[in-house]
Design an enzyme around this catalytic site. Structure first.
Site, mmCIF file in Angstrom:
data_model
loop_
_atom_site.group_PDB
_atom_site.id
_atom_site.type_symbol
_atom_site.label_atom_id
_atom_site.label_comp_id
_atom_site.label_asym_id
_atom_site.label_seq_id
_atom_site.Cartn_x
_atom_site.Cartn_y
_atom_site.Cartn_z
ATOM 1 N N ASN A 256 7.717 -41.211 29.633
ATOM 2 C CA ASN A 256 8.319 -41.676 28.378
ATOM 3 C C ASN A 256 7.214 -41.664 27.332
ATOM 4 O OD1 ASN A 256 9.499 -43.059 26.291
ATOM 5 N ND2 ASN A 256 9.676 -45.020 27.386
ATOM 6 N N TRP A 257 7.231 -40.639 26.498
ATOM 7 C CA TRP A 257 6.128 -40.474 25.539
ATOM 8 C C TRP A 257 6.250 -41.424 24.355
ATOM 9 C CZ3 TRP A 257 5.590 -34.376 25.009
ATOM 10 C CH2 TRP A 257 5.302 -33.842 26.275
ATOM 11 N N SER B 251 3.235 -50.189 33.318
ATOM 12 C CA SER B 251 1.832 -49.986 33.662
ATOM 13 C C SER B 251 1.613 -49.233 34.973
ATOM 14 C CB SER B 251 1.082 -51.325 33.666
ATOM 15 O OG SER B 251 1.148 -51.925 32.383
ATOM 16 N N GLY C 216 4.906 -44.807 30.828
ATOM 17 C CA GLY C 216 4.652 -44.749 29.390
ATOM 18 C C GLY C 216 3.245 -44.246 29.114
ATOM 19 N N GLY C 217 2.329 -45.184 28.882
ATOM 20 C CA GLY C 217 0.957 -44.841 28.489
ATOM 21 C C GLY C 217 0.310 -43.742 29.314
HETATM 22 P P1 PGA Z 1 3.892 -48.258 30.283
HETATM 23 O O1 PGA Z 1 5.404 -48.069 29.716
HETATM 24 O O2 PGA Z 1 3.757 -47.327 31.443
HETATM 25 O O3 PGA Z 1 3.013 -47.893 29.133
HETATM 26 O O4 PGA Z 1 3.769 -49.697 30.683
HETATM 27 C C1 PGA Z 1 6.488 -47.886 30.571
HETATM 28 C C2 PGA Z 1 7.761 -47.753 29.768
HETATM 29 O O5 PGA Z 1 7.892 -48.445 28.751
HETATM 30 O O6 PGA Z 1 8.659 -46.947 30.098
#
Ligand code: PGA
Length: 254
Positions: free
Chosen positions: A12-13, A216, A237-238
């Protein structure tokens, strides 16, 4: 580790990457992950990069997802994007009900279920997100929150729809914070989600539905999370914004 359900790992960019940066990232992923067959791979760029990324992943094992869509099929809805517009770019998946949409844009379970129905009507597969906040977890409400999110945002979906739906358990307190749910917390929430799906639909659907963990996820925790019996992938995400970290998450999960 082998499971009956094929793992699905999606990046998820969020609101990151210009078209040029998106092409750079997806080019690297395509190269590094070309031999991966054990995992369904999905990238979810911002709307503005979907067209170019779609062309860049032609004939590859990487599939395209969007991060949101309208519940309407068309018309006077300024700023919105419909399911059919996504289909034009060969988008296969769409993230719905992400906690950032719920929190910053006031998306309700009822709205998310209308979006899910609109996605299915266009044969797009929702990646439907649920998850509790820290306050809810500390108040012992995790299961109640998950159940009401599931019942509300899957309202009106048929068993056939559920076969084409992915769920993502994302504890809000673990998103972008560096705090990951422990494997026990993740497994117990995932097992509970599966139990609710069984009671809403049936055991077969519950056994079949894939539930991603999000919050995370990094190369260092992916293996342990993915080895939990009810964790069927990750929504990242990140760590999905760099070729190295996303590739390592995928490779560590196999
Ligand atoms: P994160 O985000 O990996 O940066 O915690 C995950 C998400 O929101 O899908």
């Amino acid at each position: 580790m082998q499971k009956d359900r094929k793992l699905i790992i999606a990046g998820n960019w969020k609101m990151n990457k210009t078209v040029a940066e998106a092409l750079d990232l997806v080019g690297g992923l395509r190269r590094e992950l070309a031999s991966v067959k054990e995992v369904d791979l999905v990238v979810c760029p911002p709307f503005t990069a979907l067209g170019e990324v779609s062309k860049a992943i032609l004939d590859s094992n990487v599939r395209l997802g969007a991060q949101n869509m309208s519940e309407h099929s068309g018309g006077a809805y300024t700023g919105e994007v419909s399911a059919m517009m996504l289909k034009e770019f060969s988008v296969r998946y769409v993230i719905l009900g992400h906690s950032e949409r719920r929190q910053y844009y006031g998306e309700s379970n009822a709205l998310i279920s209308r979006k899910a129905l609109a996605a299915h009507a266009a044969t797009l597969k929702p990646i439907l997100c649920i998850g509790e906040t820290l306050a809810e977890r500390e108040a012992g409400q995790t299961e109640a929150v998950l159940e009401s999110q599931l019942r509300g945002s899957l309202a009106g979906l048929s068993k056939e729809h559920m076969e084409e739906t992915v769920l993502a358990y994302e504890p809000v307190w673990a998103i972008g914070t560096g705090k990951t749910a422990t494997t026990e917390q993740a497994q117990s929430a995932h097992a509970f989600v599966r139990h609710v799906v069984a009671s809403m639909f049936d055991e077969t659907i519950a056994k079949y539905v894939r539930i991603q963990y999000g919050g995370s996820v990094k190369p260092s925790n992916a293996r342990e999370l993915m080895s939990q019996p009810d964790v069927d992938g990750a929504l990242v995400g990140g760590a999905s914004l760099e070729v190295r970290s996303f590739t390592d998450i995928v490779k560590n999960s196999i």
